[in-house]
Design a protein around this motif. Sequence first.
Motif, PDB file in Angstrom:
ATOM      1  N   PHE A 138       0.750  -1.191   0.118  1.00  0.00           N
ATOM      2  CA  PHE A 138      -0.071   0.022   0.160  1.00  0.00           C
ATOM      3  C   PHE A 138       0.944   1.359  -0.017  1.00  0.00           C
ATOM      4  O   PHE A 138       0.789   2.130  -0.889  1.00  0.00           O
ATOM      5  N   ALA A 139       1.898   1.176   0.807  1.00  0.00           N
ATOM      6  CA  ALA A 139       2.852   2.437   1.195  1.00  0.00           C
ATOM      7  C   ALA A 139       3.591   2.707  -0.278  1.00  0.00           C
ATOM      8  O   ALA A 139       3.687   3.740  -0.886  1.00  0.00           O
ATOM      9  N   ALA A 140       4.039   1.521  -0.960  1.00  0.00           N
ATOM     10  CA  ALA A 140       4.762   1.601  -2.197  1.00  0.00           C
ATOM     11  C   ALA A 140       3.834   1.862  -3.338  1.00  0.00           C
ATOM     12  O   ALA A 140       4.373   2.893  -4.287  1.00  0.00           O
ATOM     13  N   SER A 141       2.629   1.677  -3.434  1.00  0.00           N
ATOM     14  CA  SER A 141       1.707   2.185  -4.148  1.00  0.00           C
ATOM     15  C   SER A 141       1.380   3.746  -4.195  1.00  0.00           C
ATOM     16  O   SER A 141       1.404   4.517  -5.185  1.00  0.00           O
ATOM     17  N   LEU A 142       1.432   4.231  -2.858  1.00  0.00           N
ATOM     18  CA  LEU A 142       1.286   5.603  -2.804  1.00  0.00           C
ATOM     19  C   LEU A 142       2.637   6.200  -3.274  1.00  0.00           C
ATOM     20  O   LEU A 142       2.343   7.381  -4.048  1.00  0.00           O
ATOM     21  N   GLN A 143       3.606   5.824  -2.789  1.00  0.00           N
ATOM     22  CA  GLN A 143       4.864   6.377  -3.371  1.00  0.00           C
ATOM     23  C   GLN A 143       5.072   6.362  -4.851  1.00  0.00           C
ATOM     24  O   GLN A 143       5.412   7.467  -5.438  1.00  0.00           O
ATOM     25  N   ALA A 144       4.606   5.409  -5.306  1.00  0.00           N
ATOM     26  CA  ALA A 144       4.715   5.277  -6.839  1.00  0.00           C
ATOM     27  C   ALA A 144       3.824   6.449  -7.490  1.00  0.00           C
ATOM     28  O   ALA A 144       4.268   7.152  -8.443  1.00  0.00           O
ATOM     29  N   ALA A 145       2.553   6.345  -6.961  1.00  0.00           N
ATOM     30  CA  ALA A 145       1.628   7.353  -7.479  1.00  0.00           C
ATOM     31  C   ALA A 145       2.277   9.027  -7.207  1.00  0.00           C
ATOM     32  O   ALA A 145       1.882   9.821  -8.284  1.00  0.00           O
ATOM     33  N   ALA A 146       2.643   9.157  -6.226  1.00  0.00           N
ATOM     34  CA  ALA A 146       3.283  10.568  -5.847  1.00  0.00           C
ATOM     35  C   ALA A 146       4.435  10.752  -6.850  1.00  0.00           C
ATOM     36  O   ALA A 146       4.534  11.937  -6.977  1.00  0.00           O
ATOM     37  N   ASN A 147       5.102   9.923  -7.093  1.00  0.00           N
ATOM     38  CA  ASN A 147       6.118  10.204  -8.167  1.00  0.00           C
ATOM     39  C   ASN A 147       5.974   9.886  -9.573  1.00  0.00           C
ATOM     40  O   ASN A 147       7.073   9.982 -10.513  1.00  0.00           O
ATOM     41  N   GLY A 148       4.745   9.637  -9.808  1.00  0.00           N
ATOM     42  CA  GLY A 148       4.299   9.667 -11.415  1.00  0.00           C
ATOM     43  C   GLY A 148       4.803   8.367 -11.961  1.00  0.00           C
ATOM     44  O   GLY A 148       5.202   8.194 -13.177  1.00  0.00           O
TER      45      GLY A 148
ATOM     46  N   PRO B 232       5.828  18.727   3.265  1.00  0.00           N
ATOM     47  CA  PRO B 232       6.581  19.641   2.262  1.00  0.00           C
ATOM     48  C   PRO B 232       8.081  18.719   2.118  1.00  0.00           C
ATOM     49  O   PRO B 232       8.595  18.508   3.258  1.00  0.00           O
ATOM     50  N   GLY B 233       8.431  18.931   0.805  1.00  0.00           N
ATOM     51  CA  GLY B 233       9.783  18.235   0.496  1.00  0.00           C
ATOM     52  C   GLY B 233       9.784  16.895   0.690  1.00  0.00           C
ATOM     53  O   GLY B 233      10.909  16.275   0.544  1.00  0.00           O
ATOM     54  N   LEU B 234       8.652  16.131   0.628  1.00  0.00           N
ATOM     55  CA  LEU B 234       8.654  14.521   0.938  1.00  0.00           C
ATOM     56  C   LEU B 234       9.606  13.933  -0.200  1.00  0.00           C
ATOM     57  O   LEU B 234      10.173  12.971  -0.128  1.00  0.00           O
ATOM     58  N   LEU B 235       8.953  14.341  -1.358  1.00  0.00           N
ATOM     59  CA  LEU B 235       9.767  13.760  -2.776  1.00  0.00           C
ATOM     60  C   LEU B 235      11.087  13.890  -2.720  1.00  0.00           C
ATOM     61  O   LEU B 235      11.564  13.435  -3.628  1.00  0.00           O
ATOM     62  N   GLU B 236      11.747  14.952  -2.063  1.00  0.00           N
ATOM     63  CA  GLU B 236      13.135  15.071  -2.156  1.00  0.00           C
ATOM     64  C   GLU B 236      13.884  14.217  -1.192  1.00  0.00           C
ATOM     65  O   GLU B 236      15.169  14.385  -1.093  1.00  0.00           O
TER      66      GLU B 236
END
Length: 551
Positions: free
Chosen positions: A176-186, A211-215
């Motif tokens: 589930f977490a990996a799916s959210l991460q993938a969606a957030a990163n396109g 803020p800055g999570l994807l960094e």
Amino acid sequence: MTPAELSQAVQAAVSAAVEAGELAVAVPEHVTVERPKNRDHGDYATNVALQLAKAAGRPPRAVAEVLADRLRGITGVAEVDIAGPGFLNITLDTATQGELARTIVEAGAGYGRNEALKGLRINLEFVSANPTGPIHIGGVRWAAVGDSLARVLRASGADVTTEYYLNDAGVQITKFAASLQAAANGREVPEGGYVGEYIVDIAKAITGAVPGLLEKSEDEQLQVFRTEGLKLMVAEIKRSMDEFGTHFDVWFSEKSLHDSGAVGESIERLREQGHVFEQDGAIWLRTTDFGDDKDRVLVKADGDTTYFAADAAYYLSKRDRGAEVSVYMLGADHHGYVNRLKAIAACAGDDMDRNIEVRIGQFVKMLRDGEEVRMSKRAGNIITIDDVVEWIGVDAARYTLARSSTDSTITLDINVLTSQTNENPVFYVQYAHARMCSVQRKAGELGITRSADFKPELLATEWESDLLGQLGEFPRVLATAGELREPHRVARYLEELAGKYHRFYDNCQILPKGDDEATDLTHARLWLADATRTVIANGLTLLGVSAPERM
């Protein structure tokens, strides 16, 4: 006179016959009286004479004769006949039968409640869907059935704790977490991950809140998406349950079992019972001793505990928290869990036939315009609780899902359940209630109030007698529904009661017409209508369905 009061009267007749030396038998703790299908056989029938005949050493009809003589002397009993091999058919006088209307109105919301399960402590777990997505249609069924069952059990005197088990540990949460991460990163969702608009929505909510999570590094991101995603999904599930009218006393975390050491402690407790063994580097529970098809691994050779170990710890937690009976309500794909869960109870030293109950609910289909609906706008390949509520509403969903035995697959026809016709079962019952409320309003407009000088003997037509008989059955139906864990019995009863009321309404004039004055019969029928309204409202409340005053 209620069926319960008549049962006590028959029991008293047996006791009196024993004291007088007319019968040499043990007085039964309970006597069953039933409403016969053929009303020519009286208002009620009992087979108590057949049950006592062997102990009495006399033919059933001879025992029946002894009891009939005593029953004929009871106030309110008009006639007692002996039928067949020894059945007692009892007819009440109209005043005694009609008096039930006053009993019901005065009892109000308490009518039907009983003590059949008094003192029994039950842990009722239902829904418990993984917190990795919205509640799907199967979970919606358990939300309706489970919550209704809790209400029915409490109305029968049980001490009930409703519980939702959050599977917030393990591989599915990582996916589930990996799916959210993938969606957030396109990126594409990983194999075996979760899809649907809700994944995108949650991912956006998390990235907006952090803020800055994807960094951050991939591992740091994953941990945030795991923690925050779980919080948001659980909050979403709780919102859906609240809007559906389903309440849980406890939201129990699987993760807490691991963090607290309860899983390891439960293994040692089972070991003390003598059912844990080691083989091939793993730790096992010998569940085959109690009907399971194979023994179950608790700890794998690599040292990781299994889901089954958590299941064992969870059962023991319920017992430690005071549950005398643990009821599990599981989906149709969980048949394999029945024996293994019962085996856990047995391995823990409990009675697997008493201390644990595992109930399986079958699948639900939805139709629109004759075609099966399979897709959700938000969740992709499943129908969610929000979809069901949007399409047919909470009342229709709860009532229809609770009105069938969970053993059967059911189909919800959106067209039918949104129609105001007698084909729609929830409308049929709610309309009966609204119809009675309309009678009360019209009576008020005419200045007619229910008279305290109630003459129950005036309720003498076949339609009034049938309606009174059905009203008298409500306490028994409710007690049986609790005993058998079958709330659908309440819904089916309400439909039959609504039918009898509609027939009474169509054949018996309640309010005066034109310039006619209200009579004693007017007042008597207002008592009967109000009694029926009370029972339908009580029954709908047990199902978590509203009882509208206007429709």
